[in-house]
Scaffold this motif. Structure first.
Motif, PDB file in Angstrom:
ATOM      1  N   THR A 173     -22.089  89.083 -62.369  1.00 14.45           N
ATOM      2  CA  THR A 173     -21.135  88.296 -61.605  1.00 14.45           C
ATOM      3  C   THR A 173     -20.254  89.222 -60.796  1.00 14.45           C
ATOM      4  OG1 THR A 173     -19.665  88.221 -63.527  1.00 14.45           O
ATOM      5  CG2 THR A 173     -21.151  86.354 -63.209  1.00 14.45           C
ATOM      6  N   SER A 178     -10.292  82.172 -46.959  1.00 19.57           N
ATOM      7  CA  SER A 178     -10.738  82.724 -48.221  1.00 19.57           C
ATOM      8  C   SER A 178      -9.593  83.479 -48.871  1.00 19.57           C
ATOM      9  CB  SER A 178     -11.921  83.672 -47.984  1.00 19.57           C
ATOM     10  OG  SER A 178     -11.576  84.635 -47.015  1.00 19.57           O
ATOM     11  N   LYS A 209     -12.733  86.613 -51.755  1.00 18.01           N
ATOM     12  CA  LYS A 209     -13.428  85.558 -52.499  1.00 18.01           C
ATOM     13  C   LYS A 209     -13.652  84.366 -51.577  1.00 18.01           C
ATOM     14  CE  LYS A 209     -12.915  82.560 -56.581  1.00 18.01           C
ATOM     15  NZ  LYS A 209     -12.014  82.201 -57.703  1.00 18.01           N
ATOM     16  N   PRO A 246     -15.505  80.593 -51.202  1.00 10.49           N
ATOM     17  CA  PRO A 246     -16.211  79.499 -51.900  1.00 10.49           C
ATOM     18  C   PRO A 246     -17.608  79.282 -51.317  1.00 10.49           C
ATOM     19  CG  PRO A 246     -13.991  78.842 -51.244  1.00 10.49           C
ATOM     20  CD  PRO A 246     -14.263  80.141 -50.561  1.00 10.49           C
ATOM     21  N   LYS A 247     -18.577  79.079 -52.169  1.00 12.43           N
ATOM     22  CA  LYS A 247     -19.939  78.814 -51.698  1.00 12.43           C
ATOM     23  C   LYS A 247     -20.008  77.516 -50.903  1.00 12.43           C
ATOM     24  CE  LYS A 247     -22.615  81.458 -55.085  1.00 12.43           C
ATOM     25  NZ  LYS A 247     -23.611  81.407 -56.187  1.00 12.43           N
ATOM     26  N   SER A 248     -19.065  76.628 -51.159  1.00 11.00           N
ATOM     27  CA  SER A 248     -19.033  75.357 -50.420  1.00 11.00           C
ATOM     28  C   SER A 248     -18.737  75.550 -48.941  1.00 11.00           C
ATOM     29  CB  SER A 248     -17.991  74.422 -51.040  1.00 11.00           C
ATOM     30  OG  SER A 248     -16.702  75.028 -51.012  1.00 11.00           O
ATOM     31  N   GLN A 281     -21.771  87.682 -56.564  1.00 10.01           N
ATOM     32  CA  GLN A 281     -21.500  86.248 -56.618  1.00 10.01           C
ATOM     33  C   GLN A 281     -21.382  85.771 -58.046  1.00 10.01           C
ATOM     34  OE1 GLN A 281     -24.984  83.683 -55.665  1.00 10.01           O
ATOM     35  NE2 GLN A 281     -26.161  85.596 -55.525  1.00 10.01           N
ATOM     36  N   ASP A 282     -20.769  84.600 -58.218  1.00 11.19           N
ATOM     37  CA  ASP A 282     -20.867  83.868 -59.473  1.00 11.19           C
ATOM     38  C   ASP A 282     -21.296  82.445 -59.137  1.00 11.19           C
ATOM     39  OD1 ASP A 282     -18.586  82.529 -58.587  1.00 11.19           O
ATOM     40  OD2 ASP A 282     -17.223  83.572 -59.949  1.00 11.19           O
ATOM     41  N   GLU A 283     -21.115  81.547 -60.020  1.00  9.34           N
ATOM     42  CA  GLU A 283     -21.629  80.191 -59.812  1.00  9.34           C
ATOM     43  C   GLU A 283     -21.006  79.509 -58.601  1.00  9.34           C
ATOM     44  OE1 GLU A 283     -22.005  75.910 -62.222  1.00  9.34           O
ATOM     45  OE2 GLU A 283     -21.120  77.677 -63.201  1.00  9.34           O
ATOM     46  N   HIS A 284     -19.733  79.802 -58.333  1.00 15.59           N
ATOM     47  CA  HIS A 284     -19.010  79.054 -57.312  1.00 15.59           C
ATOM     48  C   HIS A 284     -18.622  79.864 -56.071  1.00 15.59           C
ATOM     49  CE1 HIS A 284     -18.681  75.742 -60.129  1.00 15.59           C
ATOM     50  NE2 HIS A 284     -18.155  76.558 -61.035  1.00 15.59           N
ATOM     51  N   SER A 285     -18.635  81.187 -56.168  1.00 16.65           N
ATOM     52  CA  SER A 285     -18.048  81.991 -55.090  1.00 16.65           C
ATOM     53  C   SER A 285     -18.869  83.231 -54.748  1.00 16.65           C
ATOM     54  CB  SER A 285     -16.632  82.437 -55.476  1.00 16.65           C
ATOM     55  OG  SER A 285     -15.801  81.329 -55.748  1.00 16.65           O
TER      56      SER A 285
END
Length: 354
Positions: free
Chosen positions: A6, A23, A41, A43-45, A76-80
C-alpha cells in the motif's frame, strides 16, 4: 513474483497548503529511509478509468529536470493513489510572497529557474496548465522548481491539449474560444501572470479579481475581452520597464501575439539589469518603503512613503549605514506631498530613474 503493497509504511503527518487543490498533500516520514517526503493523495474516484491512476506520476518521471519536482515513487491502496516527492522545507513561492516582497534580482532569478522547468516540459510536448505561485516550490539550494502536474496534458498531433479544468485566476481568453484551443501559449500566459504576482505582491491580482462581480464564465470573459483584468499597466514603481513589457506580451489575449516559446521569455528576462536590488515593503496602508541593499552590504537606501494628517502622501529618502544605523537624508527623494498614493508612486518611479 509480483508484490503488492500500500503505502510502504509511510507515517502520514500534517496536511500542507491547500490553495486550488483537489487532492490532499501531506508531510510523511519514511522510517525505511529515515527521511521526510511530501505525499499527494488522490481519490481513485477522481479518475474515469484505472488506466489514468498513474498518469501524473509517469509525467513527472518523464520530465526529470533540476527545476521540476521529481517523483520518488507512486503507489496505491483500495481508495487512493499516492505520489511521494521530496519534502522542501522552504515551501512554495506563494508562501514566500505571503511573507515578504521580492527584490527585482530575486524575481528574475526565480523566474528564470521555473521557466527553465516549463521549457523542458514543452520540449516533451507537455503543457502544465496550472502555473501559479503555489505550484512553484523553493528547494534547499534556493532554486525554484515546478510541481503539481494534476492538470497537465500532452499535445495532440495538431499541437493542442485539453485540460479538464482551469482555475479562475489563471484562465486565458482561449478558454472561451473552442476554435482557438489550448496549447503551449496557455502556459506562457500563466507564466506571465505568475511573474506579475511576483512583481506586485501576492494579493494584488486577487484584489483586482474580487472587485468584479464574477459569477459566470460570461462575466469573466467580458473582463478578459476588455482587458480589465489583469491590469497590465499597474506595477510598483521599481519594476523595470523591460520586465513590464515581457509580462504584457505574455498576457496578450490573442495567443499568437504572446511569446512563441518559453525560451524567448527566458532570453529577454536574462537581459534585465535595472533596479535589481530594490524591493517594496508595505508596513501599513499608510506607511510603506522602497528599499535597496547595496551589493557590499555597507549601506541601505530607503524611500519612505507615508500619509500625513493632512491626507497628503509624503516621500523621504535616506541612506542608512548598516554598521551603526546612522541615517543621512537623500534630498532628491524628499517631497512636499502628493494628493494620492498612485500619484506618489508615479513620482517615485521618476525619482528612481533620476
Amino acid at each position: 513474483m509480483i508484490v503488492t503493497n500500500t503505502l510502504l509504511q509511510l507515517q502520514i503527518q500534517e496536511e500542507i497548503g491547500h490553495e486550488g487543490r483537489n487532492s490532499k498533500v501531506n508531510k510523511a516520514y519514511d522510517p525505511q529511509l529515515a527521511t521526510m517526503f511530501v505525499v499527494k493523495k488522490i481519490p481513485k474516484s477522481d479518475f474515469s478509468s484505472v488506466n489514468e491512476f498513474f498518469i501524473e506520476a509517469q509525467m513527472l518521471y518523464a520530465v526529470q529536470h533540476p527545476n521540476i519536482m521529481g517523483i520518488k515513487y507512486a503507489t496505491q491502496d483500495e481508495h487512493s493513489i499516492y505520489l511521494a516527492m521530496d519534502y522542501l522545507k522552504k515551501g512554495s513561492l506563494n508562501a514566500l510572497l505571503e511573507e515578504r516582497s521580492l527584490t527585482v534580482r530575486e524575481i528574475i532569478k526565480y523566474s528564470l529557474e521555473f521557466l527553465s522547468g516549463i521549457h523542458f516540459m514543452h520540449t516533451k510536448n507537455l503543457v502544465h496548465f496550472d502555473i501559479k505561485p503555489t505550484n512553484i516550490l523553493i528547494n534547499d539550494a534556493d532554486k525554484a522548481v515546478v510541481t503539481d502536474f494534476g492538470l497537465s496534458k500532452y499535445l495532440n498531433e495538431q499541437g493542442f491539449a485539453y485540460p479538464e479544468k482551469l482555475y479562475d485566476l489563471n484562465i486565458p481568453m482561449e478558454a472561451f474560444d473552442k476554435a482557438v484551443g489550448f496549447s503551449l501559449y496557455t502556459d506562457i500566459y500563466q507564466a506571465g501572470l505568475t511573474i506579475y504576482r511576483m512583481c506586485n505582491g501576492n494579493n494584488f491580482l486577487r484584489e483586482q479579481y474580487n472587485k468584479f462581480e464574477i459569477s459566470t464564465g460570461e462575466d469573466l470573459l467580458e473582463i478578459l475581452k476588455k482587458e480589465k483584468f489583469p491590469k497590465k499597466e499597474a506595477y510598483l514603481p521599481h519594476i523595470p520597464v523591460k520586465l513590464r513589457n515581457i509580462i504584457k506580451k505574455s498576457l496578450a489575449i490573442d495567443p499568437i501575439k504572446r511569446y512563441e516559446t518559453i525560451l524567448d521569455m527566458i532570453n529577454e528576462i536574462s537581459l534585465i539589469d535595472e533596479y535589481l536590488d530594490w524591493s517594496y515593503n508595505e508596513i501599513t496602508n499608510e506607511h510603506s518603503e522602497f528599499v535597496k541593499q547595496n551589493e557590499d552590504s555597507t549601506n541601505t537606501l530607503k524611500i519612505v512613503l507615508t500619509k500625513s494628517d493632512e491626507n497628503v502622501w509624503l516621500t523621504e529618502g535616506f541612506k542608512i549605514k548598516n554598521s551603526d544605523g546612522k541615517r543621512t537624508k537623500v534630498t532628491k527623494w524628499n517631497s512636499d506631498g502628493y494628493n494620492t498614493k498612485d500619484e506618489a508612486f508615479k513620482a517615485i518611479e521618476k525619482l528612481l530613474k533620476a
